[in-house]
Design a protein around this motif. Structure first.
Motif, PDB file in Angstrom:
ATOM      1  N   PHE A 236       0.812  -1.211   0.000  1.00 40.02           N
ATOM      2  CA  PHE A 236       0.000   0.000   0.000  1.00 40.02           C
ATOM      3  C   PHE A 236       0.849   1.267   0.000  1.00 40.02           C
ATOM      4  N   GLU A 237       2.047   1.200   0.548  1.00 35.56           N
ATOM      5  CA  GLU A 237       2.907   2.381   0.617  1.00 35.56           C
ATOM      6  C   GLU A 237       3.168   2.978  -0.755  1.00 35.56           C
ATOM      7  N   ALA A 238       3.138   2.137  -1.799  1.00 39.48           N
ATOM      8  CA  ALA A 238       3.451   2.603  -3.148  1.00 39.48           C
ATOM      9  C   ALA A 238       2.361   3.506  -3.726  1.00 39.48           C
ATOM     10  N   ILE A 239       1.158   3.449  -3.167  1.00 40.44           N
ATOM     11  CA  ILE A 239       0.045   4.194  -3.773  1.00 40.44           C
ATOM     12  C   ILE A 239      -0.741   5.019  -2.752  1.00 40.44           C
ATOM     13  N   LYS A 240      -0.384   4.952  -1.491  1.00 43.22           N
ATOM     14  CA  LYS A 240      -1.215   5.586  -0.457  1.00 43.22           C
ATOM     15  C   LYS A 240      -1.372   7.091  -0.666  1.00 43.22           C
ATOM     16  N   ASP A 241      -0.347   7.770  -1.197  1.00 39.57           N
ATOM     17  CA  ASP A 241      -0.443   9.215  -1.387  1.00 39.57           C
ATOM     18  C   ASP A 241      -1.397   9.582  -2.522  1.00 39.57           C
ATOM     19  N   GLU A 242      -1.594   8.665  -3.467  1.00 40.30           N
ATOM     20  CA  GLU A 242      -2.473   8.924  -4.601  1.00 40.30           C
ATOM     21  C   GLU A 242      -3.922   8.539  -4.316  1.00 40.30           C
ATOM     22  N   MET A 243      -4.136   7.721  -3.296  1.00 36.94           N
ATOM     23  CA  MET A 243      -5.468   7.175  -3.070  1.00 36.94           C
ATOM     24  C   MET A 243      -6.528   8.234  -2.794  1.00 36.94           C
ATOM     25  N   PRO A 244      -6.276   9.267  -1.972  1.00 38.14           N
ATOM     26  CA  PRO A 244      -7.312  10.293  -1.771  1.00 38.14           C
ATOM     27  C   PRO A 244      -7.745  10.948  -3.075  1.00 38.14           C
ATOM     28  N   GLY A 245      -6.798  11.209  -3.973  1.00 34.90           N
ATOM     29  CA  GLY A 245      -7.140  11.816  -5.259  1.00 34.90           C
ATOM     30  C   GLY A 245      -7.945  10.882  -6.136  1.00 34.90           C
ATOM     31  N   ILE A 246      -7.620   9.581  -6.098  1.00 29.54           N
ATOM     32  CA  ILE A 246      -8.368   8.597  -6.887  1.00 29.54           C
ATOM     33  C   ILE A 246      -9.814   8.532  -6.408  1.00 29.54           C
ATOM     34  N   ILE A 247      -9.991   8.479  -5.100  1.00 29.53           N
ATOM     35  CA  ILE A 247     -11.348   8.399  -4.546  1.00 29.53           C
ATOM     36  C   ILE A 247     -12.124   9.679  -4.838  1.00 29.53           C
ATOM     37  N   ASP A 248     -11.483  10.831  -4.716  1.00 28.80           N
ATOM     38  CA  ASP A 248     -12.155  12.102  -5.016  1.00 28.80           C
ATOM     39  C   ASP A 248     -12.569  12.166  -6.485  1.00 28.80           C
ATOM     40  N   TYR A 249     -11.718  11.651  -7.362  1.00 29.53           N
ATOM     41  CA  TYR A 249     -12.042  11.655  -8.792  1.00 29.53           C
ATOM     42  C   TYR A 249     -13.342  10.902  -9.044  1.00 29.53           C
ATOM     43  N   TYR A 250     -13.413   9.676  -8.514  1.00 24.44           N
ATOM     44  CA  TYR A 250     -14.627   8.881  -8.703  1.00 24.44           C
ATOM     45  C   TYR A 250     -15.824   9.531  -8.009  1.00 24.44           C
ATOM     46  N   LYS A 251     -15.593  10.104  -6.837  1.00 30.82           N
ATOM     47  CA  LYS A 251     -16.684  10.725  -6.089  1.00 30.82           C
ATOM     48  C   LYS A 251     -17.347  11.827  -6.913  1.00 30.82           C
ATOM     49  N   ASN A 252     -16.552  12.623  -7.607  1.00 28.62           N
ATOM     50  CA  ASN A 252     -17.094  13.710  -8.424  1.00 28.62           C
ATOM     51  C   ASN A 252     -17.931  13.181  -9.587  1.00 28.62           C
ATOM     52  N   VAL A 253     -17.437  12.143 -10.254  1.00 22.84           N
ATOM     53  CA  VAL A 253     -18.173  11.555 -11.375  1.00 22.84           C
ATOM     54  C   VAL A 253     -19.480  10.939 -10.876  1.00 22.84           C
ATOM     55  N   ILE A 254     -19.391  10.224  -9.770  1.00 26.05           N
ATOM     56  CA  ILE A 254     -20.566   9.542  -9.215  1.00 26.05           C
ATOM     57  C   ILE A 254     -21.616  10.546  -8.757  1.00 26.05           C
ATOM     58  N   GLU A 255     -21.186  11.639  -8.150  1.00 27.33           N
ATOM     59  CA  GLU A 255     -22.140  12.655  -7.695  1.00 27.33           C
ATOM     60  C   GLU A 255     -22.879  13.284  -8.866  1.00 27.33           C
ATOM     61  N   LEU A 256     -22.204  13.479  -9.990  1.00 23.83           N
ATOM     62  CA  LEU A 256     -22.879  13.996 -11.179  1.00 23.83           C
ATOM     63  C   LEU A 256     -23.969  13.038 -11.639  1.00 23.83           C
ATOM     64  N   PHE A 257     -23.659  11.749 -11.621  1.00 23.91           N
ATOM     65  CA  PHE A 257     -24.627  10.750 -12.065  1.00 23.91           C
ATOM     66  C   PHE A 257     -25.812  10.680 -11.103  1.00 23.91           C
ATOM     67  N   LEU A 283      -4.004  -2.947  -1.591  1.00 23.15           N
ATOM     68  CA  LEU A 283      -5.168  -2.094  -1.380  1.00 23.15           C
ATOM     69  C   LEU A 283      -5.977  -2.621  -0.193  1.00 23.15           C
ATOM     70  N   PRO A 284      -5.451  -2.487   1.024  1.00 22.71           N
ATOM     71  CA  PRO A 284      -6.140  -3.035   2.192  1.00 22.71           C
ATOM     72  C   PRO A 284      -7.558  -2.491   2.314  1.00 22.71           C
ATOM     73  N   ARG A 285      -8.462  -3.391   2.643  1.00 21.13           N
ATOM     74  CA  ARG A 285      -9.879  -3.044   2.644  1.00 21.13           C
ATOM     75  C   ARG A 285     -10.200  -1.840   3.514  1.00 21.13           C
ATOM     76  N   GLU A 286      -9.679  -1.817   4.735  1.00 26.86           N
ATOM     77  CA  GLU A 286     -10.047  -0.753   5.666  1.00 26.86           C
ATOM     78  C   GLU A 286      -9.501   0.611   5.236  1.00 26.86           C
ATOM     79  N   LYS A 287      -8.465   0.634   4.379  1.00 22.03           N
ATOM     80  CA  LYS A 287      -7.877   1.894   3.950  1.00 22.03           C
ATOM     81  C   LYS A 287      -8.334   2.322   2.556  1.00 22.03           C
ATOM     82  N   VAL A 288      -8.956   1.400   1.836  1.00 18.73           N
ATOM     83  CA  VAL A 288      -9.327   1.713   0.458  1.00 18.73           C
ATOM     84  C   VAL A 288     -10.823   1.465   0.217  1.00 18.73           C
ATOM     85  N   TRP A 289     -11.232   0.196   0.173  1.00 19.76           N
ATOM     86  CA  TRP A 289     -12.622  -0.142  -0.146  1.00 19.76           C
ATOM     87  C   TRP A 289     -13.593   0.512   0.842  1.00 19.76           C
ATOM     88  N   ASP A 290     -13.348   0.342   2.131  1.00 22.11           N
ATOM     89  CA  ASP A 290     -14.269   0.883   3.125  1.00 22.11           C
ATOM     90  C   ASP A 290     -14.339   2.409   3.056  1.00 22.11           C
TER      91      ASP A 290
END
Length: 345
Positions: A236-257, A283-290
């Motif tokens: 997870f250390e390899a991607i943890k800094d990018e994860m908030p941006g990834i989730i925000d990206y999807y959140k914006n698209v989903i909110e439009l829909f 991608l540990p569940r508690e830090k990503v999926w949840d």
């Protein structure tokens, strides 16, 4: 006169050769079936259905797990609605979600299968390009391309020799694949070649070939490929800094829909432990999926939470056998109806 005889003889010999070639590959039904290639043309045919879809309709998005695990015919029998199947083998669903949200007025229900390594990734990366090519093909296809596809259908439906794939499986029958299988002295051979292990119908339901259950040695050819790259996936250390941006990206698209009345349901299909332990590390569940589910505020189903989702043995560690997929589809649709996210017609 001699030229005419030579021409006729050449035609007869060519036809005889093609017939023999077709008979040879038809003698291997455990590997090959005459079906339309599941390419950008067939996908575009189904994508066109979205243009007239209503609020009552359902679209399936996802990668190969969604393609294998959901059967649209069973879905139709249970709910009374046949989903528009836009799941794509080997491609991330992110670009297709964008296409639905930004290029259509669809406000029905999206059921999105999440393969974590494909979904939780930076937008517009290199892995999005093949998906974008399919989307661009749909929006920009010419009349000549449409005519060519129409004329090719009868041949693809009836000739096994035309079996091929844009994913370039090792056992495809196009010329490039056949040449690659020729043993040449001095050539460095890759012993982790991915074989095609499925076929599909014209609703784009992926179905695992019976040989995956009847011949464990063939199934091992597939898991051997997966086992070659899974250990190299980082933590997870390899991607943890990018994860908030990834989730925000999807959140914006989903909110439009959602703002235009659409609904989204997320599904995490089962994988066997060799896949699951890598997913948990990267991608540990508690830090990503949840976190993702909480942020987007959409119904979500994870195979670890439901016995009916996790009870199957997956021959290749990642996808369901066709018979199991039919039962799984029935149970999943009934669960969604029971929970009030789908309406039975």
């Amino acid at each position: 006169m001699n030229l005419n005889k030579s021409f006729i003889l050449a035609i007869v010999l060519a036809l005889a050769g093609l017939i023999c070639w077709e008979i040879f590959w038809r003698s291997k039904p455990e590997f090959y079936k005459a079906v339309l290639e599941d390419d950008r043309y067939l996908w575009a045919e189904h994508r066109a259905e979205v243009e007239k879809a209503t609020k009552e309709d359902i679209i399936l998005l996802g990668s190969s797990r969604t393609g294998f695990n959901f059967n649209t015919h069973v879905w139709n029998k249970v709910q009374g609605i046949k989903p528009i199947n836009l799941a794509t083998n080997g491609k991330p669903p992110g670009p297709f979600l964008n296409d639905i949200v930004y290029n259509t007025t669809f406000n029905g229900t999206l059921v999105i299968g999440v393969s974590p390594l494909f979904w939780f990734d930076v937008a517009e990366n290199n892995r999005w390009q093949p998906a974008n090519q399919w989307i661009n093909h749909y929006h920009n296809q010419t009349y000549a391309q449409k005519l060519g596809y129409f004329l090719s259908k009868p041949f693809e439906r009836n000739l096994v020799m035309l079996t091929s794939s844009e994913l370039e499986f090792y056992n495809d029958l196009d010329l490039k694949s056949l040449i690659n299988r020729v043993t040449i002295s001095g050539r460095i051979e890759d012993d982790r070649m991915l074989y095609n292990f499925s076929y599909h119908d014209e609703d784009r339901n992926l179905m695992m070939l019976p040989i995956m259950k009847t011949d464990p040695e063939f199934a091992k050819k597939i898991t051997y490929v997966f086992d070659g790259f899974l250990p190299s996936i980082p933590g997870f250390e390899a991607i943890k800094d990018e994860m908030p941006g990834i989730i925000d990206y999807y959140k914006n698209v989903i909110e439009l829909f959602k703002a235009r009345g659409g609904k989204i349901i997320f599904i995490r299909h089962k994988v066997e432990e060799p896949w699951n332990k890598v997913t948990k590390r990267f991608l540990p569940r508690e830090k990503v999926w949840d976190v993702f589910v909480r942020e987007v505020n959409c119904p979500a189903y994870h195979f670890e939470d439901y016995q009916f989702m996790s009870k199957y043995t997956l021959p290749d560690w990642s996808h369901m056998y066709v018979d199991d997929a039919k039962t799984y589809t029935r149970d999943m649709v009934n669960k969604l109806i029971e929970d009030g996210y789908l309406k039975k017609l």
